[in-house]
Scaffold this active site. Structure first.
Site, PDB file in Angstrom:
ATOM      1  N   ASP A 172       5.765  -5.178   6.069  1.00  0.00           N
ATOM      2  CA  ASP A 172       6.349  -6.493   6.384  1.00  0.00           C
ATOM      3  C   ASP A 172       6.396  -7.426   5.172  1.00  0.00           C
ATOM      4  OD1 ASP A 172       6.986  -6.080   9.013  1.00  0.00           O
ATOM      5  OD2 ASP A 172       5.118  -6.919   9.809  1.00  0.00           O
TER       6      ASP A 172
ATOM      7  N   GLY B 217       0.833  -1.211   0.000  1.00  0.00           N
ATOM      8  CA  GLY B 217       0.000   0.000   0.000  1.00  0.00           C
ATOM      9  C   GLY B 217       0.863   1.253   0.000  1.00  0.00           C
TER      10      GLY B 217
ATOM     11  N   ASP C 173      -0.442   2.000   8.404  1.00  0.00           N
ATOM     12  CA  ASP C 173      -1.016   1.202   9.499  1.00  0.00           C
ATOM     13  C   ASP C 173      -0.194   1.204  10.790  1.00  0.00           C
ATOM     14  OD1 ASP C 173      -3.091   0.494   7.837  1.00  0.00           O
ATOM     15  OD2 ASP C 173      -2.244  -1.446   7.275  1.00  0.00           O
TER      16      ASP C 173
ATOM     17  N   THR D 187       4.068   2.379   5.681  1.00  0.00           N
ATOM     18  CA  THR D 187       2.664   1.953   5.738  1.00  0.00           C
ATOM     19  C   THR D 187       1.902   2.888   6.664  1.00  0.00           C
ATOM     20  OG1 THR D 187       1.097   0.279   6.525  1.00  0.00           O
ATOM     21  CG2 THR D 187       3.280   0.186   7.499  1.00  0.00           C
TER      22      THR D 187
ATOM     23  N   ARG E  40       1.126  -4.957  -5.759  1.00  0.00           N
ATOM     24  CA  ARG E  40       1.264  -6.216  -5.027  1.00  0.00           C
ATOM     25  C   ARG E  40       1.566  -7.265  -6.096  1.00  0.00           C
ATOM     26  NH1 ARG E  40      -3.193  -3.547  -1.936  1.00  0.00           N
ATOM     27  NH2 ARG E  40      -2.231  -2.919   0.032  1.00  0.00           N
TER      28      ARG E  40
ATOM     29  N   ARG F 271      -7.163  -3.010   8.459  1.00  0.00           N
ATOM     30  CA  ARG F 271      -7.880  -4.289   8.459  1.00  0.00           C
ATOM     31  C   ARG F 271      -7.409  -5.156   9.617  1.00  0.00           C
ATOM     32  NH1 ARG F 271      -6.865  -6.193   2.856  1.00  0.00           N
ATOM     33  NH2 ARG F 271      -8.047  -4.350   2.273  1.00  0.00           N
TER      34      ARG F 271
ATOM     35  N   ASP G   1       1.939  -0.810  11.641  1.00  0.00           N
ATOM     36  CA  ASP G   1       1.941  -2.181  12.181  1.00  0.00           C
ATOM     37  C   ASP G   1       3.227  -2.946  11.863  1.00  0.00           C
ATOM     38  OD1 ASP G   1       1.473  -2.353   9.472  1.00  0.00           O
ATOM     39  OD2 ASP G   1      -0.012  -3.948   9.626  1.00  0.00           O
TER      40      ASP G   1
HETATM   41  P1  ADP Z   1       3.177  -4.663   2.751  1.00  0.00           P
HETATM   42  O1  ADP Z   1       4.551  -4.590   2.209  1.00  0.00           O
HETATM   43  O2  ADP Z   1       2.528  -3.314   2.902  1.00  0.00           O
HETATM   44  O3  ADP Z   1       3.069  -5.538   3.993  1.00  0.00           O
HETATM   45  P2  ADP Z   1       1.958  -6.798   1.184  1.00  0.00           P
HETATM   46  O4  ADP Z   1       1.823  -7.749   2.327  1.00  0.00           O
HETATM   47  O5  ADP Z   1       0.826  -6.673   0.211  1.00  0.00           O
HETATM   48  O6  ADP Z   1       2.243  -5.312   1.624  1.00  0.00           O
HETATM   49  O7  ADP Z   1       3.296  -7.229   0.391  1.00  0.00           O
HETATM   50  C1  ADP Z   1       3.741  -6.471  -0.707  1.00  0.00           C
HETATM   51  C2  ADP Z   1       4.421  -7.387  -1.678  1.00  0.00           C
HETATM   52  O8  ADP Z   1       5.589  -7.977  -1.075  1.00  0.00           O
HETATM   53  C3  ADP Z   1       3.603  -8.604  -2.129  1.00  0.00           C
HETATM   54  O9  ADP Z   1       2.685  -8.278  -3.142  1.00  0.00           O
HETATM   55  C4  ADP Z   1       4.683  -9.510  -2.633  1.00  0.00           C
HETATM   56  O10 ADP Z   1       5.133  -9.114  -3.919  1.00  0.00           O
HETATM   57  C5  ADP Z   1       5.816  -9.260  -1.634  1.00  0.00           C
HETATM   58  N1  ADP Z   1       5.770 -10.292  -0.594  1.00  0.00           N
HETATM   59  C6  ADP Z   1       4.879 -10.406   0.408  1.00  0.00           C
HETATM   60  N2  ADP Z   1       5.113 -11.520   1.140  1.00  0.00           N
HETATM   61  C7  ADP Z   1       6.179 -12.135   0.565  1.00  0.00           C
HETATM   62  C8  ADP Z   1       6.894 -13.336   0.828  1.00  0.00           C
HETATM   63  N3  ADP Z   1       6.572 -14.139   1.855  1.00  0.00           N
HETATM   64  N4  ADP Z   1       7.944 -13.637   0.032  1.00  0.00           N
HETATM   65  C9  ADP Z   1       8.285 -12.837  -1.001  1.00  0.00           C
HETATM   66  N5  ADP Z   1       7.650 -11.690  -1.317  1.00  0.00           N
HETATM   67  C10 ADP Z   1       6.597 -11.337  -0.544  1.00  0.00           C
HETATM   68  O1  F6P Z   2      -2.001  -1.332   4.561  1.00  0.00           O
HETATM   69  C1  F6P Z   2      -2.597  -0.098   4.254  1.00  0.00           C
HETATM   70  C2  F6P Z   2      -4.078  -0.253   4.029  1.00  0.00           C
HETATM   71  O2  F6P Z   2      -4.608   1.011   3.665  1.00  0.00           O
HETATM   72  C3  F6P Z   2      -4.865  -0.857   5.179  1.00  0.00           C
HETATM   73  O3  F6P Z   2      -5.149   0.069   6.209  1.00  0.00           O
HETATM   74  C4  F6P Z   2      -6.099  -1.335   4.483  1.00  0.00           C
HETATM   75  O4  F6P Z   2      -6.694  -2.389   5.210  1.00  0.00           O
HETATM   76  C5  F6P Z   2      -5.552  -1.822   3.156  1.00  0.00           C
HETATM   77  O5  F6P Z   2      -4.315  -1.144   2.953  1.00  0.00           O
HETATM   78  C6  F6P Z   2      -6.449  -1.533   1.987  1.00  0.00           C
HETATM   79  O6  F6P Z   2      -5.808  -1.988   0.842  1.00  0.00           O
HETATM   80  P1  F6P Z   2      -6.254  -1.691  -0.665  1.00  0.00           P
HETATM   81  O7  F6P Z   2      -5.123  -0.938  -1.275  1.00  0.00           O
HETATM   82  O8  F6P Z   2      -6.355  -3.059  -1.263  1.00  0.00           O
HETATM   83  O9  F6P Z   2      -7.522  -0.943  -0.649  1.00  0.00           O
END
Ligand code: ADP
Ligand code: F6P
Length: 324
Positions: free
Chosen positions: A107, A15, A131, A129, A76, A175, A133
């Protein structure tokens, strides 16, 4: 300076968050000042796998520090979660002469960074982020702007809610994380704050509290609902039926993710971006930049991902006393 770092890449992933542009700018300008080349990787890991990679110079990051969103776009990417995708991503970095990558995200994005580091591409994560978090850090890029945006929106809803003597359920983002909800709950003087971490949603108790407060003369009832709790619209219908008080639901939504970053988000994001380059130049890899106990520090990514963070118990207990 590490001899083996000549070119660094920078990407944003997951995000978007206000302040990411300040971090990108800091990465680019710090690296250039240190005599390195910089490549911008568009659309996170998705753009890396598509080789959507552009040369960056000082003017590539002009006029962005004050803008929300991310100049490098974000995405993503499922393919990056597979070993084949990770091998390909590391090979592409090597093909483009990228010796180190700064990954700005949450993360999930750090998990991706970890897999690149394991394949010989130096990586540094920067926490981005709204969040808040990410366990290893007390600050994440975008939270300060997002919480202020939500707070201002809730103040406006409160004006009309009080005028009509209504109940307002206001849904903020998060979320799985209640930091925006908790901070707004305190900053907006909400009567109820519903947080996904507590898993204690009790509608009967909320209704009883509303009726008791109404008897005591309260003119509004503001309920801040973190996105993860359930449908605010259906909650509003049930609460209106049970209390006989007009109830409205407002979902603030993606407004919270956009907008011009606050001074804090611009300055901290700049510091973190610059520090990520310093770490790469010092020969570090598989690290994440953090802000802990008033200082910018760094942690091993595995260690950072294994950490746990809870909502501050003092903020929780004091917020429930203040909402009476
Ligand atoms: P955030 O970085 O905000 O936590 P996401 O959880 O959507 O957001 O992760 C962002 C991107 O990081 C994912 O779309 C994916 O490309 C990569 N990613 C997430 N988890 C993994 C993983 N376990 N191993 C490798 N790449 C990952
Ligand atoms: O992680 C940031 C965030 O805005 C969360 O607060 C929310 O739950 C989620 O992303 C929404 O994601 P999307 O981009 O799929 O609407």
């Amino acid at each position: 300076m590490a001899e083996n770092i000549k070119t660094i890449g920078v990407l944003t992933s997951g995000g978007d968050a206000p302040g990411m542009n300040a971090a990108i700018r800091a990465v680019v300008r710090t690296a250039l000042a240190d005599g390195l080349n910089v490549k911008g990787i568009n659309r996170g890991y998705s753009g890396l796998l598509d080789e959507d990679i552009v040369e960056m110079n000082a003017s590539s990051v002009s006029d962005i520090i004050q803008r929300g969103g991310t100049k490098l776009y974000t995405a993503r990417c499922k393919e990056m979660m597979t070993p084949e995708g990770q091998d390909k991503a590391a090979e592409i970095c090597k093909k483009h002469g990228i010796d180190g990558v700064v990954v700005i995200g949450g993360d999930g994005s750090f998990q991706g960074a970890r897999t690149l580091a394991a394949r010989g591409v130096n990586t540094i994560g920067v926490p981005g982020t709204i969040d808040l978090d990410i366990s290893c850090t007390d600050y994440t890029i975008g939270f300060d702007t997002a919480v202020n945006t939500a707070m201002e929106a809730i103040d406006k809803v409160r004006d009309t809610s009080t005028s009509h003597e209504r109940i307002s359920i206001i849904e903020v983002m998060g979320r799985r994380a209640g930091y925006i909800a908790l901070w707004c709950g305190i900053a907006n003087g909400a009567e109820e704050i519903l947080l996904p971490e507590l898993d204690n949603y009790d509608e009967k108790k909320i209704i009883a509290n509303i009726l008791e407060r109404k008897k005591a003369g309260k003119k509004h009832h503001i309920i801040i609902n973190a996105e993860g709790i359930g449908s605010s619209y259906r909650m509003a219908d049930r609460i209106e039926a049970a209390t006989d008080i007009e109830t409205r639901a407002t979902i603030i939504g993606h407004i919270q993710r956009g907008g011009s970053p606050t001074a804090k988000d611009r300055v901290y994001a700049s510091a973190m971006g610059a520090m990520a380059v310093d770490l790469l130049c010092a020969g570090k890899s598989n690290r994440v930049v953090a802000y802990k106990h008033g200082e910018f520090v760094d942690f091993d990514i595995e260690e950072a991902l294994a950490m746990k963070k809870n909502l501050d118990p003092f903020l929780l207990s004091m917020s429930s006393k203040l909402s009476r």
